[in-house]
Write a protein that holds these residues in place. Structure first.
Motif, PDB file in Angstrom:
ATOM      1  N   CYS A  38     -12.413 -42.752   6.840  1.00 51.36           N
ATOM      2  CA  CYS A  38     -11.657 -43.601   7.771  1.00 51.36           C
ATOM      3  C   CYS A  38     -12.582 -44.125   8.868  1.00 51.36           C
ATOM      4  O   CYS A  38     -12.465 -45.282   9.282  1.00 51.36           O
ATOM      5  N   GLY A  39     -13.495 -43.292   9.331  1.00 48.14           N
ATOM      6  CA  GLY A  39     -14.476 -43.730  10.325  1.00 48.14           C
ATOM      7  C   GLY A  39     -15.365 -44.827   9.774  1.00 48.14           C
ATOM      8  O   GLY A  39     -15.666 -45.812  10.461  1.00 48.14           O
ATOM      9  N   LYS A  40     -15.789 -44.677   8.520  1.00 40.65           N
ATOM     10  CA  LYS A  40     -16.625 -45.696   7.891  1.00 40.65           C
ATOM     11  C   LYS A  40     -15.841 -47.012   7.761  1.00 40.65           C
ATOM     12  O   LYS A  40     -16.376 -48.090   8.032  1.00 40.65           O
ATOM     13  N   GLU A  41     -14.601 -46.920   7.371  1.00 36.26           N
ATOM     14  CA  GLU A  41     -13.766 -48.115   7.234  1.00 36.26           C
ATOM     15  C   GLU A  41     -13.514 -48.764   8.597  1.00 36.26           C
ATOM     16  O   GLU A  41     -13.514 -49.993   8.719  1.00 36.26           O
ATOM     17  N   THR A  42     -13.327 -47.958   9.619  1.00 34.35           N
ATOM     18  CA  THR A  42     -13.150 -48.487  10.973  1.00 34.35           C
ATOM     19  C   THR A  42     -14.395 -49.258  11.401  1.00 34.35           C
ATOM     20  O   THR A  42     -14.303 -50.324  12.014  1.00 34.35           O
ATOM     21  N   ALA A  43     -15.562 -48.746  11.059  1.00 33.24           N
ATOM     22  CA  ALA A  43     -16.817 -49.439  11.382  1.00 33.24           C
ATOM     23  C   ALA A  43     -16.894 -50.782  10.670  1.00 33.24           C
ATOM     24  O   ALA A  43     -17.437 -51.754  11.218  1.00 33.24           O
ATOM     25  N   SER A  58     -18.217 -39.454  13.176  1.00 31.64           N
ATOM     26  CA  SER A  58     -19.385 -39.332  12.288  1.00 31.64           C
ATOM     27  C   SER A  58     -19.434 -40.478  11.283  1.00 31.64           C
ATOM     28  O   SER A  58     -20.485 -41.087  11.077  1.00 31.64           O
ATOM     29  N   GLY A  59     -18.328 -40.743  10.650  1.00 27.71           N
ATOM     30  CA  GLY A  59     -18.274 -41.828   9.676  1.00 27.71           C
ATOM     31  C   GLY A  59     -18.538 -43.185  10.315  1.00 27.71           C
ATOM     32  O   GLY A  59     -19.224 -44.032   9.744  1.00 27.71           O
TER      33      GLY A  59
END
Length: 143
Positions: free
Chosen positions: A37-42, A97-98
């Motif tokens: 989810c963090g990666k997608e938010t980025a 982190s993501g």
């Protein structure tokens, strides 16, 4: 000032969503799901420059982020802030982190991972970011 800047979410409202609702929905897979989810938010909120990471964290009420080390294939960031809001003793920091991993991967062009270590006594989270100089990412894969 935009409409988004004028609105504030209370710490309590954020805590309900972040620490209770998300945990309930994702269950035992919380850490892995929140990282992605963090990666997608980025991807939804791409930064023009990697130096914008601290400003994004502040605006998102994720805390105070500071880069403490930058090497050839790694970086260290430290997150601090109000312990009552950040809940160091109970929160999973995989979203952050993501987010960091994806932003840095987008900017450096190499496969990047980020691992966090929470230090409750010192009231901080250390993010160790590593990228593999032998594993370039094609821009089509990043989108």
């Amino acid at each position: 000032m935009s409409t988004m800047e004028m609105k504030n979410v209370t710490a309590f409202g954020y805590e309900i969503i972040r620490d209770h609702i998300l945990s309930t929905i994702v269950g035992k897979n919380e850490a892995n799901i929140l990282y992605w989810c963090g990666k997608e938010t980025a991807r939804k909120f791409p930064l023009l420059e990697i130096e914008e990471l601290p400003a994004f964290f502040a605006e998102a009420s994720w805390g105070v982020l500071e880069q403490t080390k930058l090497g050839k294939s790694e970086a260290i960031y430290v997150l601090t802030g109000d312990a009552d809001i950040l809940k160091f003793e109970q929160r999973c920091f995989r979203i952050e982190s993501g987010f960091i991993a994806e932003q840095i991967q987008k900017h450096n062009g190499f496969l990047t991972e980020c691992y966090e270590e929470v230090d409750v006594k010192k009231g901080r989270v250390t993010f160790q970011v590593k990228w593999d100089l032998k594993d370039p990412i094609h821009q089509e894969e990043v989108k």
